[in-house]
Design a protein around this motif. Structure first.
Motif, short mmCIF file in Angstrom:
data_model
loop_
_atom_site.label_atom_id
_atom_site.label_comp_id
_atom_site.label_asym_id
_atom_site.label_seq_id
_atom_site.Cartn_x
_atom_site.Cartn_y
_atom_site.Cartn_z
N PRO A 30 0.72 -1.26 -0.08
CA PRO A 30 -0.04 0.00 -0.03
C PRO A 30 0.74 1.29 -0.11
O PRO A 30 1.76 1.40 0.50
CB PRO A 30 -0.74 -0.07 1.43
N SER A 31 0.46 2.22 -0.82
CA SER A 31 1.00 3.72 -0.95
C SER A 31 0.76 4.17 0.39
O SER A 31 0.12 4.03 1.32
CB SER A 31 0.43 4.40 -1.98
N PRO A 32 1.76 5.35 0.70
CA PRO A 32 1.55 6.18 2.01
C PRO A 32 0.02 6.75 2.09
O PRO A 32 -0.62 6.54 3.08
CB PRO A 32 2.45 7.15 1.71
N LYS A 33 -0.30 7.09 0.85
CA LYS A 33 -1.90 7.55 0.71
C LYS A 33 -2.96 6.58 1.15
O LYS A 33 -3.96 6.79 2.01
CB LYS A 33 -2.34 8.27 -0.40
N SER A 34 -2.61 5.26 0.86
CA SER A 34 -3.56 4.18 1.14
C SER A 34 -3.32 3.75 2.71
O SER A 34 -4.26 3.56 3.10
CB SER A 34 -3.30 3.03 0.36
N ARG A 35 -2.04 3.81 3.21
CA ARG A 35 -2.04 3.74 4.54
C ARG A 35 -2.68 4.72 5.27
O ARG A 35 -3.16 4.18 6.54
CB ARG A 35 -0.49 3.42 4.76
N TYR A 40 -7.50 0.47 0.45
CA TYR A 40 -6.72 0.12 -0.64
C TYR A 40 -6.95 1.15 -1.71
O TYR A 40 -8.02 1.61 -1.87
CB TYR A 40 -6.99 -1.15 -1.19
N TYR A 41 -5.82 1.54 -2.43
CA TYR A 41 -5.88 2.50 -3.55
C TYR A 41 -6.51 3.74 -3.37
O TYR A 41 -7.38 4.32 -3.90
CB TYR A 41 -6.74 1.88 -4.76
N GLY A 42 -5.65 4.31 -2.01
CA GLY A 42 -6.17 5.55 -1.72
C GLY A 42 -5.79 6.98 -2.27
O GLY A 42 -6.23 7.94 -1.86
N HIS A 43 -4.95 6.77 -3.10
CA HIS A 43 -4.51 7.85 -3.87
C HIS A 43 -5.61 8.56 -4.72
O HIS A 43 -6.13 7.64 -5.51
CB HIS A 43 -3.06 7.77 -4.66
N PRO A 44 -5.88 9.68 -4.73
CA PRO A 44 -7.11 10.04 -5.49
C PRO A 44 -6.91 9.78 -6.90
O PRO A 44 -7.97 9.90 -7.60
CB PRO A 44 -7.34 11.50 -5.21
N GLN A 45 -5.57 9.92 -7.44
CA GLN A 45 -5.42 9.80 -9.11
C GLN A 45 -5.18 8.33 -9.32
O GLN A 45 -5.14 8.08 -10.56
CB GLN A 45 -4.29 10.63 -9.23
N PRO A 59 -21.97 2.45 -9.72
CA PRO A 59 -21.59 3.65 -9.71
C PRO A 59 -20.12 3.81 -9.05
O PRO A 59 -19.74 2.89 -8.36
CB PRO A 59 -22.68 4.40 -8.66
N VAL A 60 -19.41 4.80 -9.56
CA VAL A 60 -18.17 5.05 -9.09
C VAL A 60 -18.36 5.76 -7.54
O VAL A 60 -19.01 6.60 -7.52
CB VAL A 60 -17.51 6.31 -9.96
N PRO A 61 -17.80 4.98 -6.58
CA PRO A 61 -17.75 5.58 -5.35
C PRO A 61 -17.40 6.63 -4.96
O PRO A 61 -16.22 7.13 -5.50
CB PRO A 61 -17.29 4.36 -4.50
N ALA A 62 -17.88 7.65 -4.07
CA ALA A 62 -17.10 8.67 -3.44
C ALA A 62 -15.75 8.26 -2.79
O ALA A 62 -15.63 7.14 -2.47
CB ALA A 62 -18.06 9.37 -2.55
N TRP A 63 -14.73 8.94 -3.13
CA TRP A 63 -13.51 8.92 -2.45
C TRP A 63 -13.57 8.35 -1.11
O TRP A 63 -12.85 7.33 -0.74
CB TRP A 63 -12.33 9.93 -2.75
N GLN A 64 -14.25 9.13 -0.43
CA GLN A 64 -14.44 8.76 0.98
C GLN A 64 -15.07 7.39 1.54
O GLN A 64 -15.23 7.06 2.54
CB GLN A 64 -14.77 9.92 2.10
N ASP A 65 -16.09 6.94 0.53
CA ASP A 65 -17.02 6.17 0.77
C ASP A 65 -16.29 4.45 0.85
O ASP A 65 -16.59 3.86 -0.33
CB ASP A 65 -18.18 6.08 -0.10
N LEU A 66 -15.70 4.23 1.75
CA LEU A 66 -15.08 3.09 1.86
C LEU A 66 -16.01 1.77 1.91
O LEU A 66 -15.82 0.74 1.27
CB LEU A 66 -14.12 3.13 3.04
N GLU A 67 -17.12 2.02 2.51
CA GLU A 67 -18.09 0.81 2.56
C GLU A 67 -18.79 0.46 1.19
O GLU A 67 -18.73 -0.66 0.83
CB GLU A 67 -19.13 1.07 3.38
#
Length: 170
Positions: A30-35, A40-45, A59-67
């Protein structure tokens, strides 16, 4: 200023899965952003989540919508984890990964009933082949990385490659 010194990091993230999964998608570490996000895959890009949404017709989930991200993976018989549990790394540079301690991928694959392993990028595939393939007994498909560092691979190319690999299982 970016950190350019290698440092020990880990453990990474726990597996993202339900009770069963036909396909296990493996990243490297995991990247620093993911950690930082704890997911997983927490980098916005990173294009992983928009790609998974396209392939699962979700649907593409909102970036913060982990569930919503978790449900998209689990509801489609997928699982996500990383090859590496702990390592020495510089920032988010896969090329700098050293001192690898692999995750217990063979045990997870058996428990979930995984039929196919796919790797998100060349580093993941190389690490998997070196550390885990003989214990899982499964060759992995190496797919183009969804990382923003792989900008030469366009979203249509990612969709084509990943779609060809995943559609039989979705």
């Amino acid at each position: 200023m970016k950190n350019t010194e290698p440092r020990p990091v880990g453990p990474g993230l726990p597996p993202l899965c339900g009770d069963r999964a036909r396909v296990l998608i493996l990243g490297s570490f995991p990247s620093p952003k993911s950690r930082e996000q704890g997911f997983y895959y927490g980098h916005p890009q990173n294009r992983f989540w928009p790609l998974m949404a396209a392939l699962t017709r979700s649907p593409v989930p909102a970036w913060q919508d982990l569930e919503a991200k978790r449900a998209m993976i689990v509801d489609h018989g997928l699982a996500v984890w990383d090859v590496v549990r702990c390592c020495t790394i510089v920032g988010a540079s896969d090329a700098s990964i050293r001192d690898v301690e692999p995750n217990a991928v063979p045990e997870l694959a058996r428990r979930l009933g995984v039929e196919q392993i796919v790797c998100n990028g060349g580093t993941s595939a190389r690490l998997y082949a070196r550390w885990l393939e003989k214990d899982t007994g499964m060759a992995a498909l190496c797919l183009p990385s969804t990382s923003p560092a792989n900008a030469a691979c366009t979203m249509p190319r990612l969709t084509e490659a990943w779609g060809a690999a995943l559609f039989p299982w979705l």
